[in-house]
Design an enzyme around this catalytic site. Structure first.
Site, PDB file in Angstrom:
ATOM      1  N   SER A 106      43.527 -15.142 -34.439  1.00 50.58           N
ATOM      2  CA  SER A 106      42.874 -14.479 -33.434  1.00 50.58           C
ATOM      3  C   SER A 106      43.473 -14.601 -32.153  1.00 50.58           C
ATOM      4  O   SER A 106      43.705 -15.667 -31.668  1.00 50.58           O
ATOM      5  CB  SER A 106      41.426 -15.094 -33.247  1.00 50.58           C
ATOM      6  OG  SER A 106      40.783 -14.568 -31.951  1.00 50.58           O
ATOM      7  N   HIS A 150      44.375 -10.806 -35.716  1.00 54.05           N
ATOM      8  CA  HIS A 150      42.995 -10.401 -35.804  1.00 54.05           C
ATOM      9  C   HIS A 150      42.380 -10.064 -34.235  1.00 54.05           C
ATOM     10  O   HIS A 150      42.707 -10.893 -33.235  1.00 54.05           O
ATOM     11  CB  HIS A 150      42.385 -11.660 -36.158  1.00 54.05           C
ATOM     12  CG  HIS A 150      40.744 -11.842 -36.327  1.00 54.05           C
ATOM     13  ND1 HIS A 150      40.113 -11.374 -37.615  1.00 54.05           N
ATOM     14  CD2 HIS A 150      39.809 -11.911 -35.464  1.00 54.05           C
ATOM     15  CE1 HIS A 150      38.775 -11.490 -37.358  1.00 54.05           C
ATOM     16  NE2 HIS A 150      38.593 -11.855 -36.168  1.00 54.05           N
ATOM     17  N   ASP A 196      39.459  -9.193 -31.871  1.00 59.51           N
ATOM     18  CA  ASP A 196      37.928  -9.300 -31.672  1.00 59.51           C
ATOM     19  C   ASP A 196      37.594  -8.424 -30.776  1.00 59.51           C
ATOM     20  O   ASP A 196      37.699  -8.545 -29.413  1.00 59.51           O
ATOM     21  CB  ASP A 196      37.855 -10.615 -31.393  1.00 59.51           C
ATOM     22  CG  ASP A 196      37.973 -11.890 -32.435  1.00 59.51           C
ATOM     23  OD1 ASP A 196      37.017 -11.638 -33.332  1.00 59.51           O
ATOM     24  OD2 ASP A 196      38.636 -12.836 -32.474  1.00 59.51           O
ATOM     25  N   GLY A 212      31.110 -14.632 -30.484  1.00 62.01           N
ATOM     26  CA  GLY A 212      30.758 -14.279 -29.070  1.00 62.01           C
ATOM     27  C   GLY A 212      32.161 -15.038 -28.273  1.00 62.01           C
ATOM     28  O   GLY A 212      32.360 -14.617 -27.273  1.00 62.01           O
ATOM     29  N   GLY A 231      37.084 -20.884 -29.565  1.00 61.20           N
ATOM     30  CA  GLY A 231      37.033 -22.447 -29.289  1.00 61.20           C
ATOM     31  C   GLY A 231      35.791 -23.131 -29.879  1.00 61.20           C
ATOM     32  O   GLY A 231      35.534 -24.332 -29.403  1.00 61.20           O
ATOM     33  N   ASP A 244      35.742 -16.834 -40.592  1.00 61.59           N
ATOM     34  CA  ASP A 244      36.244 -16.764 -39.063  1.00 61.59           C
ATOM     35  C   ASP A 244      35.530 -17.669 -38.317  1.00 61.59           C
ATOM     36  O   ASP A 244      34.050 -17.381 -37.911  1.00 61.59           O
ATOM     37  CB  ASP A 244      36.063 -15.285 -38.614  1.00 61.59           C
ATOM     38  CG  ASP A 244      36.439 -15.039 -37.262  1.00 61.59           C
ATOM     39  OD1 ASP A 244      37.085 -15.601 -36.614  1.00 61.59           O
ATOM     40  OD2 ASP A 244      36.130 -13.747 -36.979  1.00 61.59           O
ATOM     41  N   GLY A 274      36.424 -21.663 -35.619  1.00 59.76           N
ATOM     42  CA  GLY A 274      36.592 -23.068 -35.825  1.00 59.76           C
ATOM     43  C   GLY A 274      37.651 -23.537 -36.824  1.00 59.76           C
ATOM     44  O   GLY A 274      37.170 -24.795 -36.938  1.00 59.76           O
ATOM     45  N   GLY A 316      41.863 -18.920 -34.257  1.00 59.01           N
ATOM     46  CA  GLY A 316      42.320 -18.651 -32.607  1.00 59.01           C
ATOM     47  C   GLY A 316      42.801 -19.843 -32.092  1.00 59.01           C
ATOM     48  O   GLY A 316      44.079 -19.942 -31.939  1.00 59.01           O
ATOM     49  N   SER A 317      41.966 -20.380 -31.449  1.00 58.24           N
ATOM     50  CA  SER A 317      42.397 -21.394 -30.243  1.00 58.24           C
ATOM     51  C   SER A 317      43.189 -22.444 -31.138  1.00 58.24           C
ATOM     52  O   SER A 317      44.104 -22.928 -30.308  1.00 58.24           O
ATOM     53  CB  SER A 317      41.377 -22.063 -29.586  1.00 58.24           C
ATOM     54  OG  SER A 317      40.280 -22.320 -30.607  1.00 58.24           O
TER      55      SER A 317
HETATM   56  C1  DX5 Z   1      34.408 -15.455 -32.541  1.00 61.81           C
HETATM   57  C2  DX5 Z   1      35.536 -14.622 -32.902  1.00 61.81           C
HETATM   58  C3  DX5 Z   1      36.614 -15.331 -33.761  1.00 61.81           C
HETATM   59  C4  DX5 Z   1      37.207 -16.332 -32.785  1.00 61.81           C
HETATM   60  C5  DX5 Z   1      38.053 -17.557 -33.423  1.00 61.81           C
HETATM   61  O1  DX5 Z   1      33.410 -14.693 -31.886  1.00 61.81           O
HETATM   62  O2  DX5 Z   1      35.178 -13.676 -33.979  1.00 61.81           O
HETATM   63  O3  DX5 Z   1      37.634 -14.572 -34.321  1.00 61.81           O
HETATM   64  O4  DX5 Z   1      37.888 -15.786 -31.835  1.00 61.81           O
HETATM   65  O5  DX5 Z   1      38.651 -18.301 -32.689  1.00 61.81           O
HETATM   66  P1  DX5 Z   1      38.604 -19.777 -32.902  1.00 61.81           P
HETATM   67  O6  DX5 Z   1      39.554 -20.098 -33.925  1.00 61.81           O
HETATM   68  O7  DX5 Z   1      38.999 -20.599 -31.627  1.00 61.81           O
HETATM   69  O8  DX5 Z   1      37.103 -19.936 -33.338  1.00 61.81           O
HETATM   70 ZN    ZN Z   2      36.782 -12.551 -35.217  1.00 62.79          ZN
END
Ligand code: DX5
Ligand code: ZN
Length: 215
Positions: A7, A32, A34, A141, A144, A174, A176, A196-197
């Site tokens: 992400s 990905h 978002d 939403g 992280g 998806d 954390g 993502g993070s």
């Molecule tokens: C949350 C998003 C995720 C998120 C993933 O609303 O759909 O795709 O950005 O990022 P991390 O891995 O940081 O939770």
């Molecule tokens: Zn997502």
């Protein structure tokens, strides 16, 4: 073995070419995207992603995650970028079957995303017509957030359901995801891990993405 989707919600958009290059160099399979509308979730990311630049600089497949109340217009807009997967939420407010057809009739894989608190029975009527179930392991939403551990039980229940109905569906998880929970997720039968993070904050994305693939 699972595939990894990264992400890029929290990447450095001022240096998108550099960000995508360091992803290109890894075994990550998907970028990905978002999309948030400010209604389904508080944040609005409609203008955050320069899709032309992203398609130009990435060598990865595009995986679109629509966190929006009314997906149709967003689906229509994304068709031109020929993504591999478009997912929208079971909690969205338009006709689910119509939006599934809109996606699959263009040869794009259709995913249905489901929020942590939503009953998996809501998926029943659609399972035969979709390619991916995107299980949210955080409340959608923002990036992280902490992984919700009851996701493991949900994966197990959905797997059981799919064995009897459509075993070919891919399970995408998806939110954390990091090197501490990825091993258990791989064992649980997840097909795609979205991170993502954890990944974006690493200097060496290539190395970090390999650590998510360990079983
Ligand atoms: C949350 C998003 C995720 C998120 C993933 O609303 O759909 O795709 O950005 O990022 P991390 O891995 O940081 O939770
Ligand atoms: Zn997502």
């Amino acid at each position: 073995m699972s595939d990894i989707a990264i992400s890029i919600l929290n990447c450095d958009f001022n240096n998108i070419k550099f960000e995508l290059n360091r992803i290109n160099d890894s075994s990550i399979k998907y970028v990905h995207i978002d999309i948030m509308d400010g209604y389904f979730v508080e944040k609005n990311t409609e203008n955050l992603f320069d899709m032309k630049a992203i398609c130009k600089y990435t060598n990865k497949k595009i995986d679109v995650h629509l966190m929006v109340k009314k997906p149709k217009i967003f689906i229509t807009n994304f068709l031109k970028y020929n993504p591999d997967i478009i997912s929208f939420h079971i909690e969205s407010e338009e006709n689910i079957s119509e939006n599934i057809s809109l996606i699959t009739s263009h040869g794009i894989k259709c995913g249905i995303a489901i929020n942590p608190e939503t009953d998996i029975q809501t998926l029943n009527n659609y399972i035969e017509n979709i390619d991916v179930i995107l299980i949210m392991s955080v409340v959608p939403g923002k990036g992280g957030q902490k992984f919700i551990s009851s996701t493991f039980k949900k994966i197990k229940l959905i797997k059981e359901k799919l064995l009897k109905t459509n075993p070919k569906i891919k399970l995408e998880i998806d939110g954390g995801i990091n090197n501490l929970n990825s091993k258990s997720l791989n064992k649980s039968g997840a097909d795609i891990l979205v991170s993502g993070s954890y990944l974006i904050n690493q200097k060496n994305i290539k190395k970090a993405s390999i650590s998510l693939l360990k079983v």
